[in-house]
Design an enzyme around this catalytic site. Sequence first.
Site, PDB file in Angstrom:
ATOM      1  N   HIS A  42       0.343  -1.375   0.344  1.00 43.42           N
ATOM      2  CA  HIS A  42       0.006  -0.039   0.098  1.00 43.42           C
ATOM      3  C   HIS A  42       0.985   0.706  -0.084  1.00 43.42           C
ATOM      4  O   HIS A  42       2.140   1.060   0.242  1.00 43.42           O
ATOM      5  CB  HIS A  42      -1.031   0.156   1.545  1.00 43.42           C
ATOM      6  CG  HIS A  42      -0.105  -0.207   1.874  1.00 43.42           C
ATOM      7  ND1 HIS A  42       0.310  -0.704   2.918  1.00 43.42           N
ATOM      8  CD2 HIS A  42       0.141   1.131   3.163  1.00 43.42           C
ATOM      9  CE1 HIS A  42       1.141  -0.571   4.504  1.00 43.42           C
ATOM     10  NE2 HIS A  42       1.133   0.774   4.150  1.00 43.42           N
ATOM     11  N   HIS A 128       5.435   6.006  -0.826  1.00 47.55           N
ATOM     12  CA  HIS A 128       6.474   4.451  -1.299  1.00 47.55           C
ATOM     13  C   HIS A 128       5.400   3.404  -0.872  1.00 47.55           C
ATOM     14  O   HIS A 128       4.123   3.609  -0.057  1.00 47.55           O
ATOM     15  CB  HIS A 128       7.444   4.995  -0.339  1.00 47.55           C
ATOM     16  CG  HIS A 128       7.700   4.554   0.968  1.00 47.55           C
ATOM     17  ND1 HIS A 128       7.041   5.640   2.453  1.00 47.55           N
ATOM     18  CD2 HIS A 128       7.509   3.543   2.169  1.00 47.55           C
ATOM     19  CE1 HIS A 128       7.057   5.528   2.774  1.00 47.55           C
ATOM     20  NE2 HIS A 128       7.191   4.474   2.832  1.00 47.55           N
TER      21      HIS A 128
END
Length: 187
Positions: A42, A128
């Site tokens: 995620h 990220h």
Amino acid sequence: MDSHYFLAIPLPAESKQMIARWKEGAKEHLIFKKWVHEEDYHITLFFLGAVSAEQLNGLSEKMRRIAEEASSFTIPAGETGYFGKPDQPKIFWAGAKAVPMLVDIQRKIMAGCVEHGFSAEKREYRPHITLARKWEGTDSFQKEVKKVPSLHAFEWTVDHFVLFKTHLNKDPKYEMVEKFTFGDVSY
């Protein structure tokens, strides 16, 4: 209030699978204490930590309103990097481009969370996808990472974000509590 919560953009199944295939080859050279389960990939939007039921109810309503006003957008991702010391990183990640719509929704989500009593993140937002944690290799990370093929660039269209609950003793460890679908999406 033992559980921790966070708001994030989950990756679609095909992106998770592509990263998982790449990870299998990377693990031969990159020795980390923990590789993230592919179902847990995620992009974090805001970390909440421990949350009371009252906070959760108010926050959910605010997040629904933010999502209703949002439009879908595409996120390019793929290059890898790290946080921590160059030879012994704490976090190994796949980068996601901070496209304007991602940055905008992250700011709105953070502002909504602050309205409900959470502390604003002071660090610059760096989207990220965490791949692994805590380098444990005997050689330098910088030396070993050169042996790994590059992660292919990929992108996906984001049309929702999710409230996740963390289960530290499970794998995968993140449970979707609520999905917030953008207003321009009809199912």
